[in-house]
Write a protein that holds these residues in place. Structure first.
Motif, PDB file in Angstrom:
ATOM      1  N   UNK A  51       0.823  -1.209   0.000  1.00  0.00           N
ATOM      2  CA  UNK A  51       0.000   0.000   0.000  1.00  0.00           C
ATOM      3  C   UNK A  51       0.860   1.264   0.000  1.00  0.00           C
ATOM      4  N   UNK A  52       1.973   1.195  -0.708  1.00  0.00           N
ATOM      5  CA  UNK A  52       2.864   2.337  -0.803  1.00  0.00           C
ATOM      6  C   UNK A  52       3.663   2.618   0.445  1.00  0.00           C
ATOM      7  N   UNK A  53       3.766   1.627   1.326  1.00  0.00           N
ATOM      8  CA  UNK A  53       4.489   1.808   2.585  1.00  0.00           C
ATOM      9  C   UNK A  53       5.531   0.699   2.771  1.00  0.00           C
ATOM     10  N   UNK A  54       6.512   0.993   3.619  1.00  0.00           N
ATOM     11  CA  UNK A  54       7.634   0.078   3.859  1.00  0.00           C
ATOM     12  C   UNK A  54       7.935   0.042   5.347  1.00  0.00           C
ATOM     13  N   UNK A  55       8.200  -1.132   5.882  1.00  0.00           N
ATOM     14  CA  UNK A  55       8.706  -1.220   7.251  1.00  0.00           C
ATOM     15  C   UNK A  55      10.164  -0.737   7.281  1.00  0.00           C
ATOM     16  N   UNK A  56      10.493   0.103   8.252  1.00  0.00           N
ATOM     17  CA  UNK A  56      11.882   0.517   8.427  1.00  0.00           C
ATOM     18  C   UNK A  56      12.427   1.336   7.280  1.00  0.00           C
ATOM     19  N   UNK A  57      11.599   2.194   6.703  1.00  0.00           N
ATOM     20  CA  UNK A  57      12.063   2.993   5.562  1.00  0.00           C
ATOM     21  C   UNK A  57      13.308   3.793   5.917  1.00  0.00           C
ATOM     22  N   UNK A  58      13.344   4.366   7.115  1.00  0.00           N
ATOM     23  CA  UNK A  58      14.510   5.145   7.514  1.00  0.00           C
ATOM     24  C   UNK A  58      15.784   4.325   7.521  1.00  0.00           C
ATOM     25  N   UNK A  59      15.690   3.043   7.898  1.00  0.00           N
ATOM     26  CA  UNK A  59      16.864   2.171   7.889  1.00  0.00           C
ATOM     27  C   UNK A  59      17.354   1.939   6.464  1.00  0.00           C
ATOM     28  N   UNK A  60      16.411   1.752   5.544  1.00  0.00           N
ATOM     29  CA  UNK A  60      16.805   1.576   4.142  1.00  0.00           C
ATOM     30  C   UNK A  60      17.495   2.824   3.602  1.00  0.00           C
ATOM     31  N   UNK A  61      16.944   3.980   3.905  1.00  0.00           N
ATOM     32  CA  UNK A  61      17.531   5.222   3.404  1.00  0.00           C
ATOM     33  C   UNK A  61      18.893   5.484   4.027  1.00  0.00           C
ATOM     34  N   UNK A  62      19.027   5.196   5.328  1.00  0.00           N
ATOM     35  CA  UNK A  62      20.326   5.360   5.992  1.00  0.00           C
ATOM     36  C   UNK A  62      21.358   4.414   5.400  1.00  0.00           C
ATOM     37  N   UNK A  63      20.930   3.183   5.117  1.00  0.00           N
ATOM     38  CA  UNK A  63      21.838   2.207   4.498  1.00  0.00           C
ATOM     39  C   UNK A  63      22.347   2.720   3.162  1.00  0.00           C
ATOM     40  N   UNK A  64      21.448   3.227   2.337  1.00  0.00           N
ATOM     41  CA  UNK A  64      21.849   3.722   1.021  1.00  0.00           C
ATOM     42  C   UNK A  64      22.787   4.917   1.143  1.00  0.00           C
ATOM     43  N   UNK A  65      22.495   5.814   2.070  1.00  0.00           N
ATOM     44  CA  UNK A  65      23.323   7.011   2.236  1.00  0.00           C
ATOM     45  C   UNK A  65      24.719   6.647   2.733  1.00  0.00           C
ATOM     46  N   UNK A  66      24.794   5.813   3.765  1.00  0.00           N
ATOM     47  CA  UNK A  66      26.105   5.498   4.352  1.00  0.00           C
ATOM     48  C   UNK A  66      26.956   4.687   3.381  1.00  0.00           C
ATOM     49  N   UNK A  67      26.343   3.750   2.663  1.00  0.00           N
ATOM     50  CA  UNK A  67      27.117   2.962   1.704  1.00  0.00           C
ATOM     51  C   UNK A  67      27.579   3.820   0.536  1.00  0.00           C
TER      52      UNK A  67
END
Length: 252
Positions: A33-49
């Motif tokens: 439904x256009x939502x994700x569990x732990x979206x902030x974790x995914x975004x932080x992962x992408x940024x740090x990597x």
């Protein structure tokens, strides 16, 4: 599969880097439904990597906009979505590729794992080039197992081929204290369970009552590792499922 690169439909030219350059990283998300569990974790992962691999960050709002655009382009609200980050040779900016596939769910059947002598290089990054994981995963399947369990010297357990793993001793959920990727599902539920980090080796397996694996697709019990059998602890799995189900979904 629907694929976009930097918000545009793919072309032969734009696919050249993803097809031939194996230096990059990604994250995998289950969208409902256009939502994700732990979206902030995914975004932080992408940024740090991105910072570690390419020397500059990746704006989370930009990623969210690209994922929304790809979902709209595919005409879906439920999906298995991946975000890949590359930087073509000679360029100063990264490219972001978003793929949209049908939703995926972790199989409910208890899993069997074959231990293999392999540790992922640079394990804290969800990087491309998982030849070893694929190789050993297929070898495990040919041997009659569901997947592979990655181990280091002395049989020290690190992670599954595409999962994190945890063990239940009757009191605590023990997550292997070894170099491994911190999966988003593990990161979400570890603080909510009676968790500990400790060294777990193959020789220690008989001392544990149960085990389970986690990844972006969900959670599943483990019934066997090599010749060690585990009972499926129904109460443990109910508790883990209840904790996971209580994690809020974030709007992309």
């Amino acid at each position: 599969m629907h694929i976009e690169i930097d918000g545009r439909p793919v072309t032969d030219e734009s696919l050249r880097t993803p097809a031939f350059v194996n230096y990059g990283h990604f994250t995998a998300m289950q969208v409902r439904k256009g939502r994700v569990r732990g979206l902030g974790l995914h975004l932080d992962r992408l940024d740090s990597a991105t910072r570690e691999l390419f020397g500059s960050g990746l704006d989370g709002e930009h990623v969210r906009a690209l994922v929304r655009h790809a979902l709209d382009g595919a005409g879906v609200r439920d999906a298995a979505t991946r975000v890949y980050v590359h930087r073509p040779d000679g360029d100063e900016t990264t490219t972001v590729m978003v793929t949209v596939r049908p939703p995926a769910v972790m199989p409910e059947a208890p899993q069997s794992l074959m231990s293999v002598p392999y540790e992922r290089p640079v394990p804290h990054i969800k990087h491309l080039g998982g030849f070893g994981q694929i190789y050993y995963g297929k070898a495990a399947q040919r041997a009659g197992f569901d997947s592979a369990l990655l181990t280091g010297p002395g049989g020290v357990i690190a992670e599954g081929a595409a999962t994190n793993i945890a063990f239940w001793d009757g009191t605590s959920v023990a997550w292997p204290d070894a170099p491994a990727l911190l999966g988003t599902t593990m990161a979400l539920i570890e603080p909510l369970l009676p968790s500990v980090r400790r060294r777990v080796a193959l020789e220690d397996l008989p001392s544990y009552r149960a085990a389970f694996v986690t990844n972006s697709q969900g959670i599943a019990p483990v019934r066997r590792i090599d010749d060690t059998e585990f009972a499926v602890d129904a109460e443990l799995m109910k508790t883990v499922a209840r904790v996971y189900d209580a994690v809020p979904w974030d709007e992309i």
